[in-house]
Design a protein around this motif. Structure first.
Motif, PDB file in Angstrom:
ATOM      1  N   LYS B  50      -5.181   2.736  -2.590  1.00 33.29           N
ATOM      2  CA  LYS B  50      -4.403   3.158  -1.451  1.00 33.29           C
ATOM      3  C   LYS B  50      -3.297   4.074  -1.778  1.00 33.29           C
ATOM      4  O   LYS B  50      -2.532   4.721  -1.088  1.00 33.29           O
ATOM      5  CB  LYS B  50      -3.702   1.680  -0.965  1.00 33.29           C
ATOM      6  CG  LYS B  50      -3.268   2.058   0.435  1.00 33.29           C
ATOM      7  CD  LYS B  50      -2.778   0.866   1.068  1.00 33.29           C
ATOM      8  CE  LYS B  50      -2.174   0.634   2.407  1.00 33.29           C
ATOM      9  NZ  LYS B  50      -0.902   1.383   2.589  1.00 33.29           N
ATOM     10  N   PHE B  52      -3.238   6.968  -2.910  1.00 31.32           N
ATOM     11  CA  PHE B  52      -3.899   8.319  -2.620  1.00 31.32           C
ATOM     12  C   PHE B  52      -3.429   8.553  -1.096  1.00 31.32           C
ATOM     13  O   PHE B  52      -3.373   9.571  -0.629  1.00 31.32           O
ATOM     14  CB  PHE B  52      -5.085   8.710  -2.882  1.00 31.32           C
ATOM     15  CG  PHE B  52      -5.202   8.898  -4.511  1.00 31.32           C
ATOM     16  CD1 PHE B  52      -4.884   9.855  -5.261  1.00 31.32           C
ATOM     17  CD2 PHE B  52      -5.740   7.843  -5.245  1.00 31.32           C
ATOM     18  CE1 PHE B  52      -4.754   9.926  -6.687  1.00 31.32           C
ATOM     19  CE2 PHE B  52      -5.776   7.930  -6.564  1.00 31.32           C
ATOM     20  CZ  PHE B  52      -5.426   8.878  -7.137  1.00 31.32           C
ATOM     21  N   LYS B  53      -3.156   7.370  -0.296  1.00 30.40           N
ATOM     22  CA  LYS B  53      -2.921   7.533   0.988  1.00 30.40           C
ATOM     23  C   LYS B  53      -1.248   7.448   1.373  1.00 30.40           C
ATOM     24  O   LYS B  53      -0.941   7.771   2.402  1.00 30.40           O
ATOM     25  CB  LYS B  53      -3.507   6.408   1.856  1.00 30.40           C
ATOM     26  CG  LYS B  53      -5.149   6.264   2.025  1.00 30.40           C
ATOM     27  CD  LYS B  53      -5.541   5.230   2.663  1.00 30.40           C
ATOM     28  CE  LYS B  53      -6.946   5.072   2.443  1.00 30.40           C
ATOM     29  NZ  LYS B  53      -7.489   6.019   3.620  1.00 30.40           N
ATOM     30  N   PHE B 109      -1.042  17.818  17.012  1.00 25.01           N
ATOM     31  CA  PHE B 109      -1.961  17.085  16.463  1.00 25.01           C
ATOM     32  C   PHE B 109      -1.387  16.040  15.138  1.00 25.01           C
ATOM     33  O   PHE B 109      -1.389  16.435  14.233  1.00 25.01           O
ATOM     34  CB  PHE B 109      -3.280  17.523  15.848  1.00 25.01           C
ATOM     35  CG  PHE B 109      -4.181  18.172  16.870  1.00 25.01           C
ATOM     36  CD1 PHE B 109      -4.972  17.383  17.848  1.00 25.01           C
ATOM     37  CD2 PHE B 109      -4.306  19.577  16.830  1.00 25.01           C
ATOM     38  CE1 PHE B 109      -5.676  18.206  18.941  1.00 25.01           C
ATOM     39  CE2 PHE B 109      -4.916  20.231  17.901  1.00 25.01           C
ATOM     40  CZ  PHE B 109      -5.666  19.472  18.883  1.00 25.01           C
ATOM     41  N   PRO B 110      -0.125  15.424  15.570  1.00 29.11           N
ATOM     42  CA  PRO B 110       0.491  14.733  14.637  1.00 29.11           C
ATOM     43  C   PRO B 110      -0.306  13.603  13.937  1.00 29.11           C
ATOM     44  O   PRO B 110      -1.332  13.028  14.598  1.00 29.11           O
ATOM     45  CB  PRO B 110       1.572  13.987  15.682  1.00 29.11           C
ATOM     46  CG  PRO B 110       1.024  13.869  16.773  1.00 29.11           C
ATOM     47  CD  PRO B 110       0.306  15.042  17.021  1.00 29.11           C
ATOM     48  N   SER B 111      -0.257  13.666  12.491  1.00 29.11           N
ATOM     49  CA  SER B 111      -1.187  12.753  11.803  1.00 29.11           C
ATOM     50  C   SER B 111      -0.505  11.280  11.855  1.00 29.11           C
ATOM     51  O   SER B 111       0.628  11.047  11.187  1.00 29.11           O
ATOM     52  CB  SER B 111      -1.307  13.184  10.458  1.00 29.11           C
ATOM     53  OG  SER B 111      -1.648  12.125   9.449  1.00 29.11           O
ATOM     54  N   PRO B 112      -1.034  10.220  12.357  1.00 31.95           N
ATOM     55  CA  PRO B 112      -0.764   8.867  12.242  1.00 31.95           C
ATOM     56  C   PRO B 112      -0.532   8.408  10.890  1.00 31.95           C
ATOM     57  O   PRO B 112       0.470   7.751  10.428  1.00 31.95           O
ATOM     58  CB  PRO B 112      -1.772   7.939  12.862  1.00 31.95           C
ATOM     59  CG  PRO B 112      -2.712   8.936  13.742  1.00 31.95           C
ATOM     60  CD  PRO B 112      -2.674  10.413  12.923  1.00 31.95           C
ATOM     61  N   ALA B 113      -1.244   8.856   9.927  1.00 31.28           N
ATOM     62  CA  ALA B 113      -1.102   8.364   8.366  1.00 31.28           C
ATOM     63  C   ALA B 113       0.092   9.108   7.969  1.00 31.28           C
ATOM     64  O   ALA B 113       0.721   8.489   6.806  1.00 31.28           O
ATOM     65  CB  ALA B 113      -2.364   8.921   7.865  1.00 31.28           C
ATOM     66  N   LEU B 114       0.469  10.205   8.376  1.00 24.93           N
ATOM     67  CA  LEU B 114       1.842  10.749   7.846  1.00 24.93           C
ATOM     68  C   LEU B 114       2.820  10.149   8.608  1.00 24.93           C
ATOM     69  O   LEU B 114       3.755   9.835   7.927  1.00 24.93           O
ATOM     70  CB  LEU B 114       1.505  12.303   8.211  1.00 24.93           C
ATOM     71  CG  LEU B 114       3.000  13.127   7.475  1.00 24.93           C
ATOM     72  CD1 LEU B 114       2.856  13.242   6.326  1.00 24.93           C
ATOM     73  CD2 LEU B 114       2.927  14.501   8.249  1.00 24.93           C
ATOM     74  N   VAL B 116       3.427   7.047   9.634  1.00 25.61           N
ATOM     75  CA  VAL B 116       3.859   6.007   9.302  1.00 25.61           C
ATOM     76  C   VAL B 116       5.087   5.842   7.950  1.00 25.61           C
ATOM     77  O   VAL B 116       5.357   5.231   7.494  1.00 25.61           O
ATOM     78  CB  VAL B 116       2.924   4.819   9.028  1.00 25.61           C
ATOM     79  CG1 VAL B 116       1.876   4.784  10.350  1.00 25.61           C
ATOM     80  CG2 VAL B 116       1.982   5.637   8.015  1.00 25.61           C
TER      81      VAL B 116
END
Lengths: 85, 205
Positions: B50, B52-53, B109-114, B116
């Motif tokens: 995790k 790397f996320k 296109f916002p990234s949910p992973a970014l 947070v």
């Protein structure tokens, strides 16, 4: 392997930052969540954005993703049928 | 008489170097932070996919904390270690990336992973999940490293019994500029827990 399935595996690895996972390690029917690749709820949201951005598919209900993201095979079938770009 | 505490161990990550208790344990030529921290992660055999996320601030804080906490023989279920972190740049590095993803209406296109990670205290959650920390945590934004505040708050948590140990420090990152200094405060240790010693250790590298 179809071009789309290969493309999806490459996108999943790159966009979900799956370090140390290779395309060859993802079988077409592997579960993407749970015991398979172990993706989480944020990854599911990221895949929903990817469907919209890259294939012009907008899911009206995020719960639809549960079925669509079952495996690369299921994703590829769904994209083939619904893509607008 | 008030109970006194000690600094058991400390870690710096800055200038392409990871050091523990003043001793360099990893050094790399990478001027790019992402490359440097990935190399450090692999060298230190961190084994936590995790990682790397995470965004870059969380990677910096996580690795600095991991270097210290993995030597603590922590309980696999729950640990009463509080976290008091601080920095100057907050989560600005990630905020800018998120802003770039939403400023163009045609390519929205916002990234949910970014998204947070657009708060600095998310890094505390990452550390707490990995090390099963079920105790108090706080993240402060200061103009400069503030030893006085960290020392007072850590002492307060320890004296009130709200934590057995406190991991404190500074984790600041903006693009390729980064500076992490974390130290573990508890009853036992060689170094007195006072502002002079905290400032001395912060400036040791």
């Amino acid at each position: 392997m179809s071009d789309l399935k290969l493309e999806l595996k490459e996108k999943i690895i790159e966009q979900l930052n799956l370090e140390d996972v290779s395309v060859a390690e993802i079988a077409d029917d592997d579960s993407l969540f749970g015991d398979g690749l172990g993706l989480d709820s944020i990854d599911a949201l990221e895949l929903i954005v990817m469907l919209d951005k890259d294939y012009g598919i907008r899911l009206s209900d995020p719960k639809e993703g549960r079925k669509i993201f079952e495996s690369v095979q299921v994703m590829a079938d769904y994209i083939e049928e619904h893509r607008t770009k | 008489m008030l109970q006194e505490f000690h600094i058991k161990s400390y870690c710096h990550i800055k200038s392409q170097t990871v050091s523990v208790n003043g001793q360099t344990i990893f050094n790399d030529d990478s001027e790019d932070f992402s490359a440097f921290i990935k190399n450090a992660y692999k060298f230190l055999k961190t084994d936590y996919p995790k990682f790397f996320k995470m965004d870059n601030l969380s990677k910096l804080a996580f690795l600095a904390a991991d270097v210290l906490l993995k030597n603590e023989n922590l309980n696999e279920e729950e640990n009463n270690i509080a976290l008091i972190f601080s920095n100057k740049a907050s989560s600005l590095d990630t905020d800018r990336k998120h802003q770039a993803a939403i400023e163009n209406d045609a390519e929205y296109f916002p990234s949910p992973a970014l998204f947070v990670y657009t708060l600095p205290n998310i890094c505390l959650g990452e550390i707490s999940i990995k090390h099963r920390l079920h105790s108090e945590n706080s993240f402060f934004i200061f103009d400069r490293f503030n030893a006085e505040h960290l020392q007072l708050y850590a002492n307060s948590l320890l004296r009130s019994g709200k934590a057995e140990k406190v991991l404190c420090g500074w984790v600041d990152l903006d693009e390729n500029s980064y500076d992490a200094f974390l130290y573990l405060v508890e009853n036992e240790g060689e170094i007195e827990h006072n502002t002079e010693e905290i400032n001395r250790l912060y400036n040791i590298l």
